[in-house]
Design an enzyme around this catalytic site. Structure first.
Site, PDB file in Angstrom:
ATOM      1  N   HIS A   7       0.795  -1.485   0.081  1.00  0.00           N
ATOM      2  CA  HIS A   7       0.073  -0.070   0.075  1.00  0.00           C
ATOM      3  C   HIS A   7       0.686   1.320  -0.005  1.00  0.00           C
ATOM      4  O   HIS A   7       2.098   1.287   0.277  1.00  0.00           O
ATOM      5  CB  HIS A   7      -1.056   0.021   1.139  1.00  0.00           C
ATOM      6  CG  HIS A   7      -0.322  -0.165   2.560  1.00  0.00           C
ATOM      7  ND1 HIS A   7      -0.175  -1.002   3.296  1.00  0.00           N
ATOM      8  CD2 HIS A   7       0.019   0.966   3.367  1.00  0.00           C
ATOM      9  CE1 HIS A   7       0.435  -0.708   4.522  1.00  0.00           C
ATOM     10  NE2 HIS A   7       0.413   0.397   4.488  1.00  0.00           N
ATOM     11  N   HIS A  80       3.624   7.266   3.425  1.00  0.00           N
ATOM     12  CA  HIS A  80       4.650   6.161   3.334  1.00  0.00           C
ATOM     13  C   HIS A  80       4.284   5.296   2.255  1.00  0.00           C
ATOM     14  O   HIS A  80       3.259   5.207   1.562  1.00  0.00           O
ATOM     15  CB  HIS A  80       4.809   5.422   4.735  1.00  0.00           C
ATOM     16  CG  HIS A  80       3.552   4.883   5.006  1.00  0.00           C
ATOM     17  ND1 HIS A  80       2.462   5.485   5.697  1.00  0.00           N
ATOM     18  CD2 HIS A  80       2.934   3.525   4.951  1.00  0.00           C
ATOM     19  CE1 HIS A  80       1.589   4.579   5.887  1.00  0.00           C
ATOM     20  NE2 HIS A  80       1.795   3.210   5.611  1.00  0.00           N
ATOM     21  N   GLU A 131       7.580   1.267   5.147  1.00  0.00           N
ATOM     22  CA  GLU A 131       7.039   0.459   6.040  1.00  0.00           C
ATOM     23  C   GLU A 131       7.297  -1.143   5.214  1.00  0.00           C
ATOM     24  O   GLU A 131       7.113  -1.450   4.182  1.00  0.00           O
ATOM     25  CB  GLU A 131       5.410   0.730   6.028  1.00  0.00           C
ATOM     26  CG  GLU A 131       4.826  -0.515   7.166  1.00  0.00           C
ATOM     27  CD  GLU A 131       3.183  -0.321   7.141  1.00  0.00           C
ATOM     28  OE1 GLU A 131       2.918   0.910   6.557  1.00  0.00           O
ATOM     29  OE2 GLU A 131       2.692  -1.061   7.670  1.00  0.00           O
TER      30      GLU A 131
HETATM   31  C1  LIG Z   1      -1.303   1.474  10.143  1.00  0.00           C
HETATM   32  C2  LIG Z   1      -0.072   1.130   9.747  1.00  0.00           C
HETATM   33  C3  LIG Z   1      -0.100   0.138   8.850  1.00  0.00           C
HETATM   34  O1  LIG Z   1      -0.037   0.173   7.829  1.00  0.00           O
HETATM   35  O2  LIG Z   1      -0.448  -1.078   9.135  1.00  0.00           O
HETATM   36  C4  LIG Z   1       0.464   2.281   9.426  1.00  0.00           C
HETATM   37  O3  LIG Z   1       0.830   2.633   8.117  1.00  0.00           O
HETATM   38  S1  LIG Z   1       0.463   3.364  10.541  1.00  0.00           S
HETATM   39  C5  LIG Z   1       1.329   5.070   9.647  1.00  0.00           C
HETATM   40  C6  LIG Z   1       1.749   5.784  11.025  1.00  0.00           C
HETATM   41  N1  LIG Z   1       2.866   5.368  11.471  1.00  0.00           N
HETATM   42  C7  LIG Z   1       4.257   5.709  11.499  1.00  0.00           C
HETATM   43  O4  LIG Z   1       4.604   6.585  10.668  1.00  0.00           O
HETATM   44  C8  LIG Z   1       5.236   5.234  12.521  1.00  0.00           C
HETATM   45  C9  LIG Z   1       6.528   5.627  12.093  1.00  0.00           C
HETATM   46  N2  LIG Z   1       6.914   7.137  11.745  1.00  0.00           N
HETATM   47  C10 LIG Z   1       7.674   7.685  12.841  1.00  0.00           C
HETATM   48  O5  LIG Z   1       8.197   7.196  13.703  1.00  0.00           O
HETATM   49  C11 LIG Z   1       7.690   9.214  12.656  1.00  0.00           C
HETATM   50  O6  LIG Z   1       6.564   9.614  12.182  1.00  0.00           O
HETATM   51  C12 LIG Z   1       8.748   9.741  12.139  1.00  0.00           C
HETATM   52  C13 LIG Z   1       9.039   9.152  10.793  1.00  0.00           C
HETATM   53  C14 LIG Z   1      10.059   9.266  12.735  1.00  0.00           C
HETATM   54  C15 LIG Z   1       8.763  11.413  11.865  1.00  0.00           C
HETATM   55  O7  LIG Z   1       8.358  11.767  13.102  1.00  0.00           O
HETATM   56  P1  LIG Z   1       8.029  13.164  13.362  1.00  0.00           P
HETATM   57  O8  LIG Z   1       6.950  13.606  12.318  1.00  0.00           O
HETATM   58  O9  LIG Z   1       7.809  13.520  14.735  1.00  0.00           O
HETATM   59  O10 LIG Z   1       9.333  13.833  13.024  1.00  0.00           O
HETATM   60  P2  LIG Z   1       9.789  15.467  12.595  1.00  0.00           P
HETATM   61  O11 LIG Z   1       8.451  16.095  12.017  1.00  0.00           O
HETATM   62  O12 LIG Z   1      11.061  16.047  13.311  1.00  0.00           O
HETATM   63  O13 LIG Z   1      10.396  14.723  11.102  1.00  0.00           O
HETATM   64  C16 LIG Z   1      11.809  14.415  11.092  1.00  0.00           C
HETATM   65  C17 LIG Z   1      12.184  14.439   9.685  1.00  0.00           C
HETATM   66  O14 LIG Z   1      11.734  13.414   8.871  1.00  0.00           O
HETATM   67  C18 LIG Z   1      10.766  14.125   7.901  1.00  0.00           C
HETATM   68  N3  LIG Z   1       9.463  13.244   7.881  1.00  0.00           N
HETATM   69  C19 LIG Z   1       8.816  12.987   8.738  1.00  0.00           C
HETATM   70  N4  LIG Z   1       7.502  12.285   8.199  1.00  0.00           N
HETATM   71  C20 LIG Z   1       7.924  11.877   6.851  1.00  0.00           C
HETATM   72  C21 LIG Z   1       7.458  11.214   6.096  1.00  0.00           C
HETATM   73  N5  LIG Z   1       6.151  10.655   6.293  1.00  0.00           N
HETATM   74  N6  LIG Z   1       8.020  10.958   4.805  1.00  0.00           N
HETATM   75  C22 LIG Z   1       9.382  11.325   4.639  1.00  0.00           C
HETATM   76  N7  LIG Z   1       9.572  12.393   5.470  1.00  0.00           N
HETATM   77  C23 LIG Z   1       9.119  12.492   6.888  1.00  0.00           C
HETATM   78  C24 LIG Z   1      10.452  15.503   8.176  1.00  0.00           C
HETATM   79  O15 LIG Z   1      10.387  16.153   7.201  1.00  0.00           O
HETATM   80  C25 LIG Z   1      11.910  15.711   9.016  1.00  0.00           C
HETATM   81  O16 LIG Z   1      12.754  16.212   7.987  1.00  0.00           O
HETATM   82  P3  LIG Z   1      13.817  17.428   8.420  1.00  0.00           P
HETATM   83  O17 LIG Z   1      14.458  17.181   9.498  1.00  0.00           O
HETATM   84  O18 LIG Z   1      14.296  17.688   6.899  1.00  0.00           O
HETATM   85  O19 LIG Z   1      12.780  18.580   8.610  1.00  0.00           O
HETATM   86 CO   LIG Z   2       0.748   1.649   6.374  1.00  0.00          CO
END
Ligand SMILES: C[C@@H](C(=O)O)C(=O)SCCNC(=O)CCNC(=O)[C@H](O)C(C)(C)COP(=O)(O)OP(=O)(O)OC[C@H]1O[C@@H](n2cnc3c(N)ncnc32)[C@H](O)[C@@H]1OP(=O)(O)O
Ligand SMILES: [Co+2]
Length: 140
Positions: A7, A80, A131
């Site tokens: 996805h 993602h 992911e």
């Molecule tokens: C239900 C499940 C499933 O399918 O089964 C899902 O998908 S759940 C989907 C939702 N769950 C997740 O996303 C879990 C994993 N995600 C995470 O741990 C977090 O969202 C992070 C990716 C670490 C980002 O965390 P957070 O937004 O707090 O950090 P931040 O704003 O300081 O961002 C750090 C740097 O990463 C970048 N950044 C943040 N989110 C991003 C994304 N989605 N794609 C690309 N880059 C991204 C920011 O622009 C920033 O870059 P700069 O430093 O250059 O400004």
């Molecule tokens: Co997902």
């Protein structure tokens, strides 16, 4: 190592509004019922296309991992991409051996398809949040 594209995750402030877009404008016909996934901090709705799904994700509450993303992208956006892997623990071991950071605790967690998932840091993945999802076992 990566298998099928399972996805594309699309963050949205409103799953209901996004459903209207995908159904009424883009003509999607296979739209699942939205459901809550508090363990991942999101509400989820899957839209099927012939080869992969769109995963609409809306914050479950303000502690959601997509809260920051939506603050930067208030109208939502592509969040993602999710690839299937045969065995999540093998995949994690391979990524770690290659120096890749697994987000969160690093332990796989059950995702929206009921199988374990992990996320790889976008900073190490060319700016794409990736992911990895253990592929559902085929029913025999
Ligand atoms: C239900 C499940 C499933 O399918 O089964 C899902 O998908 S759940 C989907 C939702 N769950 C997740 O996303 C879990 C994993 N995600 C995470 O741990 C977090 O969202 C992070 C990716 C670490 C980002 O965390 P957070 O937004 O707090 O950090 P931040 O704003 O300081 O961002 C750090 C740097 O990463 C970048 N950044 C943040 N989110 C991003 C994304 N989605 N794609 C690309 N880059 C991204 C920011 O622009 C920033 O870059 P700069 O430093 O250059 O400004
Ligand atoms: Co997902």
């Amino acid at each position: 190592m990566i298998g099928n594209l399972n996805h594309v995750g699309v963050a949205t402030p409103s799953i209901a509004d996004s459903i209207k877009l995908y159904r009424d404008i883009l003509g999607a016909t296979k739209i699942g019922e939205p459901f809550d996934l508090p363990a991942q901090g999101v509400k989820v709705c899957f839209i099927d296309t012939p080869t992969a799904q769109i995963e609409l994700i809306e914050p479950y509450d303000e502690t959601s991992p997509i809260t920051g993303f939506l603050a930067k992208n208030p109208k939502g956006g592509q969040h993602h991409v999710c690839f299937e892997v045969a065995d999540i623990h093998d995949a994690v071991a391979e990524m770690r051996a290659k120096g890749v950071t697994i987000l969160g605790t690093g332990e796989p967690r059950i995702g929206a398809h009921g199988t374990p998932v992990v996320f790889l840091h976008p900073k190490e993945m060319g700016g794409v949040l990736i992911e990895l999802m253990e592929a559902p076992k085929e029913a025999h």
